[in-house]
Design a protein around this motif. Structure first.
Motif, PDB file in Angstrom:
ATOM      1  N   MET A   1       1.100  -1.437  -0.203  1.00  0.00           N
ATOM      2  CA  MET A   1      -0.038  -0.078  -0.039  1.00  0.00           C
ATOM      3  C   MET A   1       0.737   1.439   0.255  1.00  0.00           C
ATOM      4  O   MET A   1       0.511   2.444  -0.754  1.00  0.00           O
ATOM      5  CB  MET A   1      -1.343  -0.249   0.944  1.00  0.00           C
TER       6      MET A   1
ATOM      7  N   GLY B   1      -6.160  -2.267  -0.915  1.00  0.00           N
ATOM      8  CA  GLY B   1      -5.795  -2.387   0.403  1.00  0.00           C
ATOM      9  C   GLY B   1      -7.068  -3.072  -0.085  1.00  0.00           C
ATOM     10  O   GLY B   1      -7.791  -2.799  -0.668  1.00  0.00           O
ATOM     11  N   GLY B   2      -7.298  -4.097   1.402  1.00  0.00           N
ATOM     12  CA  GLY B   2      -8.712  -5.113   0.953  1.00  0.00           C
ATOM     13  C   GLY B   2      -9.423  -3.851   2.376  1.00  0.00           C
ATOM     14  O   GLY B   2      -9.287  -2.483   2.579  1.00  0.00           O
ATOM     15  N   PRO B   3     -10.911  -4.105   2.358  1.00  0.00           N
ATOM     16  CA  PRO B   3     -12.025  -3.797   2.773  1.00  0.00           C
ATOM     17  C   PRO B   3     -11.515  -4.042   4.596  1.00  0.00           C
ATOM     18  O   PRO B   3     -11.049  -4.831   4.643  1.00  0.00           O
ATOM     19  CB  PRO B   3     -13.577  -4.251   2.992  1.00  0.00           C
ATOM     20  N   SER B   4     -11.970  -2.760   4.844  1.00  0.00           N
ATOM     21  CA  SER B   4     -11.645  -2.359   6.786  1.00  0.00           C
ATOM     22  C   SER B   4     -12.346  -3.573   8.018  1.00  0.00           C
ATOM     23  O   SER B   4     -11.538  -3.929   8.364  1.00  0.00           O
ATOM     24  CB  SER B   4     -11.059  -0.971   7.172  1.00  0.00           C
ATOM     25  N   SER B   5     -13.476  -3.067   7.419  1.00  0.00           N
ATOM     26  CA  SER B   5     -14.721  -4.084   7.745  1.00  0.00           C
ATOM     27  C   SER B   5     -15.351  -5.503   7.625  1.00  0.00           C
ATOM     28  O   SER B   5     -15.536  -5.560   7.244  1.00  0.00           O
ATOM     29  CB  SER B   5     -15.418  -2.909   8.690  1.00  0.00           C
ATOM     30  N   HIS B   6     -16.610  -5.321   8.148  1.00  0.00           N
ATOM     31  CA  HIS B   6     -17.560  -6.516   7.287  1.00  0.00           C
ATOM     32  C   HIS B   6     -16.707  -8.033   7.673  1.00  0.00           C
ATOM     33  O   HIS B   6     -17.455  -8.620   6.559  1.00  0.00           O
ATOM     34  CB  HIS B   6     -17.645  -6.153   6.376  1.00  0.00           C
TER      35      HIS B   6
ATOM     36  N   SER C   1     -13.928  -8.499   6.706  1.00  0.00           N
ATOM     37  CA  SER C   1     -13.131  -8.790   6.438  1.00  0.00           C
ATOM     38  C   SER C   1     -12.090  -9.049   6.656  1.00  0.00           C
ATOM     39  O   SER C   1     -11.525  -8.071   8.167  1.00  0.00           O
ATOM     40  CB  SER C   1     -12.490  -7.788   4.765  1.00  0.00           C
TER      41      SER C   1
ATOM     42  N   SER D   1      -8.281  -9.158   5.506  1.00  0.00           N
ATOM     43  CA  SER D   1      -7.179  -8.514   4.265  1.00  0.00           C
ATOM     44  C   SER D   1      -7.347  -7.243   4.456  1.00  0.00           C
ATOM     45  O   SER D   1      -7.071  -7.080   3.014  1.00  0.00           O
ATOM     46  CB  SER D   1      -7.612  -9.459   2.699  1.00  0.00           C
ATOM     47  N   HIS D   2      -6.815  -6.643   5.486  1.00  0.00           N
ATOM     48  CA  HIS D   2      -6.538  -5.296   5.725  1.00  0.00           C
ATOM     49  C   HIS D   2      -5.495  -4.226   4.779  1.00  0.00           C
ATOM     50  O   HIS D   2      -5.902  -3.527   3.794  1.00  0.00           O
ATOM     51  CB  HIS D   2      -5.824  -4.564   6.945  1.00  0.00           C
ATOM     52  N   ARG D   3      -4.147  -5.118   5.260  1.00  0.00           N
ATOM     53  CA  ARG D   3      -3.664  -3.919   3.737  1.00  0.00           C
ATOM     54  C   ARG D   3      -2.668  -5.233   3.506  1.00  0.00           C
ATOM     55  O   ARG D   3      -1.387  -4.624   3.330  1.00  0.00           O
ATOM     56  CB  ARG D   3      -2.022  -3.741   4.836  1.00  0.00           C
TER      57      ARG D   3
END
Lengths: 121, 208
Positions: free
Chosen positions: B122, B129-134, B136, B138-140
């Motif tokens: 990133m 990056g990926g989704p931060s919530s829900h 997920s 795979s954040h970074r």
């Protein structure tokens, strides 16, 4: 020898009157209009002094046509011709942001009756 | 092309003639000394080798001290070559000072960027990056690095790794002021590298 400081010091103005938050101040600004330069006055209550050195600034607030106007001016800008202190104000804090939420009589600043001069011991 | 070696001092602001504030980087450049000339006859190309910066004798190793002695030039901390179309106007021992540039001119500045260490995708390659919530997890993460069909990762695929401390050129910066007395160049905008870092200031390749 700090080169950055010496470059900044060269641009600092010498004569600026002593004023602070609560004081009513008239700032004379150089305005270029149609190729001509003239002076324009802007008067208001100083609600904050900010930064130091070359980047020193102050914010003047006034009510213009029923609308609150704030201008932040750089103390050492060549566009700022001179500054006059019109009235000293008695205030208890450094940032007068509480004036923003007030209108009419409540938005006044009490005048300072006693100006401490020559307080050096 | 004109070029000079210098040291990035830092950034500040100055007022221009119209009273506008201009962000500037202060560069202490030169005086540089021409140590050696490369010629088409002996080296196959035209260039000047330039030295910059005072140095204690202890810090100059013997081969380099011998190199300076050969051309009769005092020891310098840094040595760089500038390739030129025509080097005939330079002689060994000539000094190069900031007055080769003037205010208003466009320059390119070459420096070594600040080292960032080992960085993820990133920061290093502007990955999303990926989704931060829900739910997920795979954040970074750098996501997929290729298809299963190829069964390998192609060379050049963007990956996390070492970032910074690389040669960076900033092109088309405007010279705001030249201070010949103090050997200073003030350039509008930022310049690669940390303060006190070595930079090369040269005439702009693209802009005139």
């Amino acid at each position: 020898m700090d080169l950055i400081q010496s470059i900044e010091r060269e641009q600092i103005k010498r004569e600026i009157p002593d004023f602070g938050p609560g004081d009513t101040v008239k700032a004379w600004l150089k305005v270029i209009e149609g190729g001509k330069e003239r002076l324009q006055a802007y008067e208001g209550v100083c609600i904050k002094r900010g930064n130091a050195g070359l980047k020193e600034c102050f914010t003047l607030r006034k009510i213009s046509g029923g609308v609150g106007v704030e201008r932040t001016l750089l103390v050492h800008s060549p566009r700022l011709e001179r500054v006059e202190v019109i009235r000293r104000g008695e205030v208890r804090r450094a940032r007068l942001f509480y004036l923003r939420g007030r209108v009419g009589k409540k938005a006044r600043v009490k005048e300072k009756r006693y100006i401490p001069t020559a307080t050096k011991a | 092309m004109k070029a000079i070696l210098g040291k990035k001092i830092g950034m500040t602001q100055i007022y221009d003639e119209q009273g506008r504030i201009v962000p500037v980087t202060v560069i202490e450049a030169g005086p540089c000394v021409v140590v050696q000339k490369r010629t088409r006859a002996t080296d196959g190309y035209e260039a000047i080798q330039v030295g910059y910066g005072n140095v204690r004798p202890k810090l100059v190793n013997k081969p380099r001290a011998g190199h300076f002695k050969k051309f009769g030039v005092p020891n310098r901390r840094h040595l760089r070559e500038f390739r030129l179309q025509d080097a005939s106007q330079y002689e060994v021992g000539h000094e190069i000072k900031v007055d080769i540039f003037e205010a208003g001119q466009k320059v390119d500045i070459v420096g070594t960027s600040k080292g960032k260490g080992f960085q993820g995708g990133m920061k290093r390659h502007n990955f999303g990056g990926g989704p931060s919530s829900h739910g997920s997890m795979s954040h970074r993460v750098p996501a997929s690095s290729g298809s299963t069909d190829a069964a390998r990762v192609f060379p050049g695929t963007l990956k996390p790794g070492h970032m910074g401390h690389a040669r960076v050129t900033t092109q088309g910066l405007t010279v705001v002021r030249i201070d010949a007395e103090r050997n200073l160049i003030l350039v509008k905008g930022s310049v690669p590298g940390p303060n006190q870092g070595l930079v090369t200031v040269r005439t702009s390749v693209k802009k005139r």
